[in-house]
Design a protein around this motif. Structure first.
Motif, mmCIF file in Angstrom:
data_model
loop_
_atom_site.group_PDB
_atom_site.id
_atom_site.type_symbol
_atom_site.label_atom_id
_atom_site.label_comp_id
_atom_site.label_asym_id
_atom_site.label_seq_id
_atom_site.Cartn_x
_atom_site.Cartn_y
_atom_site.Cartn_z
ATOM 1 N N ARG A 58 0.985 -1.246 -0.037
ATOM 2 C CA ARG A 58 0.009 -0.045 0.066
ATOM 3 C C ARG A 58 0.819 1.416 0.102
ATOM 4 O O ARG A 58 0.292 2.074 -0.676
ATOM 5 C CB ARG A 58 -0.957 -0.059 1.090
ATOM 6 C CG ARG A 58 -2.063 -0.910 1.228
ATOM 7 C CD ARG A 58 -2.798 -1.127 2.445
ATOM 8 N NE ARG A 58 -3.538 0.301 2.607
ATOM 9 C CZ ARG A 58 -4.139 0.469 3.549
ATOM 10 N NH1 ARG A 58 -4.254 -0.357 4.546
ATOM 11 N NH2 ARG A 58 -4.788 1.638 3.601
ATOM 12 N N PHE A 59 1.866 1.342 0.631
ATOM 13 C CA PHE A 59 2.631 2.587 0.735
ATOM 14 C C PHE A 59 3.662 2.752 -0.248
ATOM 15 O O PHE A 59 4.804 2.040 -0.330
ATOM 16 C CB PHE A 59 3.459 2.592 2.230
ATOM 17 C CG PHE A 59 4.262 3.646 2.673
ATOM 18 C CD1 PHE A 59 3.421 4.967 2.795
ATOM 19 C CD2 PHE A 59 5.575 3.818 2.666
ATOM 20 C CE1 PHE A 59 3.951 6.393 3.235
ATOM 21 C CE2 PHE A 59 6.140 4.857 3.310
ATOM 22 C CZ PHE A 59 5.355 6.157 3.294
ATOM 23 N N THR A 60 3.361 3.536 -1.400
ATOM 24 C CA THR A 60 3.845 3.606 -2.587
ATOM 25 C C THR A 60 5.082 4.584 -2.479
ATOM 26 O O THR A 60 5.256 5.228 -1.441
ATOM 27 C CB THR A 60 3.190 4.154 -3.659
ATOM 28 O OG1 THR A 60 2.571 5.347 -3.431
ATOM 29 C CG2 THR A 60 1.986 3.051 -3.839
ATOM 30 N N LEU A 86 1.144 14.859 8.795
ATOM 31 C CA LEU A 86 0.459 14.513 7.549
ATOM 32 C C LEU A 86 -0.998 13.946 8.077
ATOM 33 O O LEU A 86 -1.893 14.337 7.194
ATOM 34 C CB LEU A 86 1.216 13.520 6.945
ATOM 35 C CG LEU A 86 2.385 13.962 5.962
ATOM 36 C CD1 LEU A 86 3.219 12.703 5.627
ATOM 37 C CD2 LEU A 86 1.847 14.555 4.673
ATOM 38 N N GLY A 87 -0.983 13.469 8.940
ATOM 39 C CA GLY A 87 -2.310 12.985 9.560
ATOM 40 C C GLY A 87 -3.371 14.155 9.763
ATOM 41 O O GLY A 87 -4.611 13.814 9.942
ATOM 42 N N SER A 88 -2.937 15.080 10.256
ATOM 43 C CA SER A 88 -3.550 16.317 10.561
ATOM 44 C C SER A 88 -4.253 16.975 9.416
ATOM 45 O O SER A 88 -5.466 17.754 9.492
ATOM 46 C CB SER A 88 -2.929 17.192 11.503
ATOM 47 O OG SER A 88 -1.964 17.952 10.739
ATOM 48 N N ALA A 89 -3.931 16.542 8.175
ATOM 49 C CA ALA A 89 -4.325 17.162 7.146
ATOM 50 C C ALA A 89 -4.862 16.065 6.055
ATOM 51 O O ALA A 89 -4.434 16.094 4.866
ATOM 52 C CB ALA A 89 -3.394 18.094 6.477
ATOM 53 N N LEU A 96 -2.907 15.779 -2.972
ATOM 54 C CA LEU A 96 -1.619 15.495 -3.299
ATOM 55 C C LEU A 96 -1.290 13.981 -4.047
ATOM 56 O O LEU A 96 -0.080 14.170 -4.412
ATOM 57 C CB LEU A 96 -0.685 15.615 -2.175
ATOM 58 C CG LEU A 96 -0.780 17.143 -1.304
ATOM 59 C CD1 LEU A 96 -0.019 16.955 -0.205
ATOM 60 C CD2 LEU A 96 -0.543 18.206 -2.199
ATOM 61 N N GLY A 97 -2.259 13.315 -4.059
ATOM 62 C CA GLY A 97 -2.097 11.941 -4.715
ATOM 63 C C GLY A 97 -1.558 10.828 -3.698
ATOM 64 O O GLY A 97 -1.233 9.955 -4.071
ATOM 65 N N VAL A 98 -1.609 11.291 -2.463
ATOM 66 C CA VAL A 98 -1.369 10.314 -1.408
ATOM 67 C C VAL A 98 -2.491 9.386 -1.015
ATOM 68 O O VAL A 98 -3.441 9.970 -0.685
ATOM 69 C CB VAL A 98 -0.865 10.992 -0.147
ATOM 70 C CG1 VAL A 98 -0.600 9.965 0.917
ATOM 71 C CG2 VAL A 98 0.582 12.014 -0.493
ATOM 72 N N ARG A 99 -2.313 8.216 -1.418
ATOM 73 C CA ARG A 99 -3.439 7.276 -1.104
ATOM 74 C C ARG A 99 -3.526 6.698 0.426
ATOM 75 O O ARG A 99 -4.427 6.483 1.101
ATOM 76 C CB ARG A 99 -3.360 6.052 -2.005
ATOM 77 C CG ARG A 99 -4.045 6.596 -3.605
ATOM 78 C CD ARG A 99 -4.178 5.515 -4.305
ATOM 79 N NE ARG A 99 -2.967 5.398 -5.465
ATOM 80 C CZ ARG A 99 -2.385 4.635 -6.020
ATOM 81 N NH1 ARG A 99 -2.212 3.268 -5.230
ATOM 82 N NH2 ARG A 99 -1.480 4.822 -6.818
ATOM 83 N N ASN A 100 -2.213 6.491 0.916
ATOM 84 C CA ASN A 100 -2.123 5.735 2.228
ATOM 85 C C ASN A 100 -0.980 6.752 3.049
ATOM 86 O O ASN A 100 -0.201 6.992 2.746
ATOM 87 C CB ASN A 100 -1.711 4.428 2.195
ATOM 88 C CG ASN A 100 -2.794 3.695 1.352
ATOM 89 O OD1 ASN A 100 -3.792 3.527 1.738
ATOM 90 N ND2 ASN A 100 -2.174 2.930 0.314
ATOM 91 N N LEU A 101 -1.681 7.183 4.222
ATOM 92 C CA LEU A 101 -0.820 7.990 5.202
ATOM 93 C C LEU A 101 -0.079 6.795 5.752
ATOM 94 O O LEU A 101 -0.708 5.920 6.383
ATOM 95 C CB LEU A 101 -1.505 9.017 5.863
ATOM 96 C CG LEU A 101 -2.137 10.101 5.275
ATOM 97 C CD1 LEU A 101 -3.006 10.868 6.179
ATOM 98 C CD2 LEU A 101 -1.055 11.014 4.570
ATOM 99 N N ALA A 102 1.320 7.087 5.950
ATOM 100 C CA ALA A 102 2.059 6.009 6.744
ATOM 101 C C ALA A 102 2.080 6.144 8.265
ATOM 102 O O ALA A 102 1.912 7.374 8.843
ATOM 103 C CB ALA A 102 3.424 6.335 6.495
ATOM 104 N N LYS A 103 2.319 5.123 8.883
ATOM 105 C CA LYS A 103 2.023 5.072 10.245
ATOM 106 C C LYS A 103 3.777 5.058 10.466
ATOM 107 O O LYS A 103 4.555 5.167 9.613
ATOM 108 C CB LYS A 103 1.415 3.742 10.857
ATOM 109 C CG LYS A 103 0.122 3.499 10.431
ATOM 110 C CD LYS A 103 -0.825 4.551 11.270
ATOM 111 C CE LYS A 103 -2.052 4.006 11.079
ATOM 112 N NZ LYS A 103 -3.018 5.111 11.118
ATOM 113 N N LYS A 104 4.316 5.379 11.785
ATOM 114 C CA LYS A 104 5.503 5.270 12.206
ATOM 115 C C LYS A 104 6.279 4.065 11.624
ATOM 116 O O LYS A 104 7.328 4.188 11.170
ATOM 117 C CB LYS A 104 5.762 5.473 13.811
ATOM 118 C CG LYS A 104 5.293 6.944 14.327
ATOM 119 C CD LYS A 104 5.596 7.105 15.608
ATOM 120 C CE LYS A 104 4.907 6.016 16.283
ATOM 121 N NZ LYS A 104 5.258 6.150 17.750
ATOM 122 N N SER A 105 5.635 3.148 12.221
ATOM 123 C CA SER A 105 6.348 1.684 11.777
ATOM 124 C C SER A 105 6.522 1.723 10.170
ATOM 125 O O SER A 105 7.669 1.244 9.809
ATOM 126 C CB SER A 105 5.676 0.459 12.344
ATOM 127 O OG SER A 105 4.200 0.309 11.870
#
Length: 162
Positions: A58-60, A86-89, A96-105
């Motif tokens: 998922r995280f491209t 990033l998660g706050s927005a 911006l074309g971001v499908r999946n916001l990353a978690k820390k890990s």
């Protein structure tokens, strides 16, 4: 002046008139304007060439790139700051074309295992593109529209003087 996390999403206002005569306010964040300099088709071609999305579900590579650019612009000191910023927005990140916001890990794993060759190649491509476009020092850079900036610094005052 370095940008703070809230300033990364600061918007430039631009009014446009539709065919029907109604006015609409469009905004483009500073962050989206910077990312617009990167050609997505070329980025996808480079990601395929360097096999950056080979073992990802998922995280491209684009999601990783956006997270790293945000980290630099917001001067985030940790993965937590980057992911929370990033998660706050979330709504803005979709544009911006971001499908999946990353978690820390996930971001830590991508930083450790994804090759930096893609980003190196992208940097040199953008550098040559900048020099070819005439912004390499020969021509003075100017903004097309009125630029608005916000300053959120706190000034401490001495009570003895005031």
């Amino acid at each position: 002046m370095p940008l703070k996390m809230g300033m990364v999403w600061a918007a430039r206002l631009q009014t446009t008139t539709h065919k029907k005569g109604s006015r609409m306010v469009r905004t483009a964040s500073i962050f989206s304007q910077i990312l617009r300099l990167v050609d997505r088709v070329h980025f996808t071609r480079l990601a395929r060439q360097h096999q950056s999305n080979r073992y990802t579900k998922r995280f491209t590579a684009w999601d990783h790139f956006v997270a790293m650019v945000f980290c630099q612009l917001a001067q985030a000191k940790s993965l937590r700051e980057t992911c929370d910023g990033l998660g706050s927005a979330v709504g803005k990140a979709v544009h911006l074309g971001v499908r999946n916001l990353a978690k820390k890990s996930t971001l830590a794993y991508a930083n450790e295992h994804r090759s930096a060759a893609l980003f190196r190649t992208l940097f040199f491509h953008l550098s040559t593109q900048l020099h070819r476009s005439g912004m390499g020092g020969r021509r003075k850079f100017r903004f097309r529209h009125k630029l608005l900036s916000l300053d959120a610094t706190v000034i401490t005052l001495c009570l003895n003087l005031f």
